[in-house]
Structures are given as structure tokens and as C-alpha cells.
Design a protein around this motif. Sequence first.
Motif, PDB file in Angstrom:
ATOM      1  N   VAL A  16     -14.342 -10.879   4.371  1.00 41.79           N
ATOM      2  CA  VAL A  16     -14.601  -9.605   5.067  1.00 41.79           C
ATOM      3  C   VAL A  16     -15.798  -9.779   6.154  1.00 41.79           C
ATOM      4  N   LEU A  17     -16.678 -10.653   5.923  1.00 40.94           N
ATOM      5  CA  LEU A  17     -17.947 -10.566   6.919  1.00 40.94           C
ATOM      6  C   LEU A  17     -17.389 -10.946   8.443  1.00 40.94           C
ATOM      7  N   PRO A  18     -16.613 -11.999   8.629  1.00 47.44           N
ATOM      8  CA  PRO A  18     -16.141 -12.109   9.871  1.00 47.44           C
ATOM      9  C   PRO A  18     -15.382 -11.045  10.614  1.00 47.44           C
ATOM     10  N   ALA A  19     -14.763 -10.389   9.706  1.00 47.18           N
ATOM     11  CA  ALA A  19     -14.046  -9.048  10.237  1.00 47.18           C
ATOM     12  C   ALA A  19     -14.908  -8.103  10.785  1.00 47.18           C
ATOM     13  N   LEU A  20     -16.086  -7.906   9.930  1.00 43.42           N
ATOM     14  CA  LEU A  20     -17.203  -6.989  10.317  1.00 43.42           C
ATOM     15  C   LEU A  20     -17.725  -7.504  11.737  1.00 43.42           C
ATOM     16  N   ALA A  21     -18.119  -8.760  11.920  1.00 44.90           N
ATOM     17  CA  ALA A  21     -18.839  -9.241  12.845  1.00 44.90           C
ATOM     18  C   ALA A  21     -18.500  -8.831  14.218  1.00 44.90           C
ATOM     19  N   ASP A  22     -17.168  -8.823  14.407  1.00 45.84           N
ATOM     20  CA  ASP A  22     -16.613  -8.159  15.675  1.00 45.84           C
ATOM     21  C   ASP A  22     -15.711  -6.990  15.389  1.00 45.84           C
ATOM     22  N   ASN A  23     -16.420  -6.265  14.649  1.00 55.59           N
ATOM     23  CA  ASN A  23     -15.463  -5.217  14.213  1.00 55.59           C
ATOM     24  C   ASN A  23     -14.897  -4.132  15.340  1.00 55.59           C
ATOM     25  N   MET A  24     -13.866  -4.168  15.684  1.00 57.84           N
ATOM     26  CA  MET A  24     -13.286  -3.270  16.784  1.00 57.84           C
ATOM     27  C   MET A  24     -12.577  -1.959  16.340  1.00 57.84           C
ATOM     28  N   ASN A  25     -12.702  -1.878  15.170  1.00 55.41           N
ATOM     29  CA  ASN A  25     -12.001  -0.522  14.582  1.00 55.41           C
ATOM     30  C   ASN A  25     -12.883   0.070  13.275  1.00 55.41           C
ATOM     31  N   GLU A  26     -12.614   1.449  13.378  1.00 59.50           N
ATOM     32  CA  GLU A  26     -13.096   2.335  12.473  1.00 59.50           C
ATOM     33  C   GLU A  26     -12.139   2.070  11.369  1.00 59.50           C
ATOM     34  N   MET A  27     -12.762   1.722  10.236  1.00 61.43           N
ATOM     35  CA  MET A  27     -11.741   1.689   8.981  1.00 61.43           C
ATOM     36  C   MET A  27     -12.148   2.586   7.740  1.00 61.43           C
ATOM     37  N   PRO A  28     -11.768   3.695   8.097  1.00 62.74           N
ATOM     38  CA  PRO A  28     -11.915   4.822   6.980  1.00 62.74           C
ATOM     39  C   PRO A  28     -12.000   4.723   5.646  1.00 62.74           C
ATOM     40  N   HIS A  29     -10.884   4.066   5.280  1.00 61.94           N
ATOM     41  CA  HIS A  29     -10.613   3.789   3.889  1.00 61.94           C
ATOM     42  C   HIS A  29     -11.183   2.727   3.087  1.00 61.94           C
ATOM     43  N   MET A  30     -12.237   1.956   4.120  1.00 59.82           N
ATOM     44  CA  MET A  30     -12.972   0.855   3.498  1.00 59.82           C
ATOM     45  C   MET A  30     -14.291   1.562   2.870  1.00 59.82           C
ATOM     46  N   GLN A  31     -14.538   2.924   3.387  1.00 61.96           N
ATOM     47  CA  GLN A  31     -15.638   3.844   2.648  1.00 61.96           C
ATOM     48  C   GLN A  31     -15.095   4.461   1.764  1.00 61.96           C
ATOM     49  N   GLY A  32     -14.005   4.345   1.287  1.00 62.33           N
ATOM     50  CA  GLY A  32     -13.328   5.146   0.143  1.00 62.33           C
ATOM     51  C   GLY A  32     -13.839   5.000  -1.207  1.00 62.33           C
ATOM     52  N   LYS A  33     -14.091   5.822  -2.012  1.00 61.38           N
ATOM     53  CA  LYS A  33     -14.450   5.749  -3.377  1.00 61.38           C
ATOM     54  C   LYS A  33     -13.570   5.395  -4.232  1.00 61.38           C
ATOM     55  N   MET A  34     -14.011   4.506  -5.502  1.00 56.29           N
ATOM     56  CA  MET A  34     -13.105   4.474  -6.520  1.00 56.29           C
ATOM     57  C   MET A  34     -12.245   5.314  -7.115  1.00 56.29           C
ATOM     58  N   ASN A  59      -7.869 -18.583  12.015  1.00 55.72           N
ATOM     59  CA  ASN A  59      -8.728 -17.888  10.872  1.00 55.72           C
ATOM     60  C   ASN A  59      -7.820 -17.285  10.072  1.00 55.72           C
ATOM     61  N   GLY A  60      -6.208 -17.521  10.174  1.00 54.41           N
ATOM     62  CA  GLY A  60      -5.601 -16.856   8.937  1.00 54.41           C
ATOM     63  C   GLY A  60      -5.582 -15.257   9.085  1.00 54.41           C
ATOM     64  N   THR A  61      -5.577 -14.717  10.089  1.00 55.82           N
ATOM     65  CA  THR A  61      -5.753 -13.173  10.225  1.00 55.82           C
ATOM     66  C   THR A  61      -4.515 -12.753  10.942  1.00 55.82           C
ATOM     67  N   ILE A  62      -4.068 -11.569  10.640  1.00 56.45           N
ATOM     68  CA  ILE A  62      -3.279 -10.642  11.706  1.00 56.45           C
ATOM     69  C   ILE A  62      -3.872  -9.185  11.655  1.00 56.45           C
ATOM     70  N   THR A  63      -3.769  -8.838  12.851  1.00 54.71           N
ATOM     71  CA  THR A  63      -4.366  -7.423  13.249  1.00 54.71           C
ATOM     72  C   THR A  63      -2.792  -6.475  13.366  1.00 54.71           C
ATOM     73  N   LEU A  64      -2.831  -5.581  12.457  1.00 60.02           N
ATOM     74  CA  LEU A  64      -1.676  -4.881  12.507  1.00 60.02           C
ATOM     75  C   LEU A  64      -1.945  -3.129  13.003  1.00 60.02           C
ATOM     76  N   ASP A  65      -1.246  -2.574  13.766  1.00 57.92           N
ATOM     77  CA  ASP A  65      -1.326  -1.311  14.034  1.00 57.92           C
ATOM     78  C   ASP A  65      -0.258  -0.536  12.813  1.00 57.92           C
ATOM     79  N   HIS A  66      -0.921  -0.327  11.805  1.00 54.70           N
ATOM     80  CA  HIS A  66      -0.127   0.209  10.749  1.00 54.70           C
ATOM     81  C   HIS A  66       0.123   1.635  10.562  1.00 54.70           C
ATOM     82  N   GLN A  67       1.376   1.889  10.079  1.00 55.74           N
ATOM     83  CA  GLN A  67       1.568   3.565   9.561  1.00 55.74           C
ATOM     84  C   GLN A  67       0.944   3.658   8.191  1.00 55.74           C
ATOM     85  N   MET A  79      -6.007  -2.613  12.132  1.00 56.81           N
ATOM     86  CA  MET A  79      -6.922  -3.247  11.320  1.00 56.81           C
ATOM     87  C   MET A  79      -6.454  -4.591  10.935  1.00 56.81           C
ATOM     88  N   ARG A  80      -7.321  -5.511  10.842  1.00 57.11           N
ATOM     89  CA  ARG A  80      -7.225  -6.904  10.807  1.00 57.11           C
ATOM     90  C   ARG A  80      -7.083  -7.293   9.038  1.00 57.11           C
TER      91      ARG A  80
END
Length: 118
Positions: A16-34, A59-67, A79-80
Motif C-alpha cells: 500500500v505504501l508505494p501507492a500512497l507515496a505518489d497518490n494521484m487519486n482519491e480512494m473513498p472506499h479505502m476509508q470505508g468501515k468494516m 512494480n507489478g501494478t496496474i492502474t484501472l479506471d474501473h466501473q 486506482m492502482r
Amino acid sequence: MFQSKMLLAALGLTLVLPALADNMNEMPHMQGKMPAGSAEPTAKTAHGIGVVKDVDPKNGTITLDHQPIKDLNWPAMTMRFKVAKADLLKGVAVGQHVNFTLQGNDMNPVVTAISAGK
Ligand SMILES: [Cu+2]
């Protein structure tokens, strides 16, 4: 059992950390509660549809504009994701429409399959 969970948690953090380091997007669901009543994250499989925005084999990542992903209660967003194996990125190109499969807990899933969409 306990140790393997700790290891998974540590791995999740390093992913998660590398993705946050150059975070380019808001990720609302990452703040979701259990979800109420669940004591720990449940591993699940979810299917998504999106457009490839970036591929990073190194880095073994893909960035997707997902539905929206109903299985995870996620809205549409860019998101990546970490991919389970770099091989999954072979033949995947920016701009391509893809179907993909996610596995893992709600907060930190990895892409386990990618196929051409329309
Ligand atoms: Cu997302």
C-alpha cells in the motif's frame, strides 16, 4: 495462524505504501468501515470492468479506471492495483478495455486475472 496473519498484514502494508507515496487519486472506499458484525477482513473475489490507465510491470501494478464494483460496494474510480503476478500484465496496454478479477480483503485486493473487455 497468528504469524501468517501478521505476515499478510506486513505484506499488505508494503504494497500500500508505494501507492500512497505518489497518490494521484482519491480512494473513498479505502476509508470505508468494516461491515457490521465482521471481526476481521474477509477474503473475497470480485469482478470488475475498466479501462487500463497505466501498466507498471516493474512494480507489478496496474492502474484501472474501473466501473462500480457491486461485490465490494465500490463506486467508479481510477486506482492502482497490485497484480498477483507480473505475467498478468503481458499484452495489457494502456487504453485497453478489460475485465478483471480481484481477490483479497476489501481494503487491499490484488488483481488475479485480466482479460480483454469491450
Ligand atoms: Cu477503486
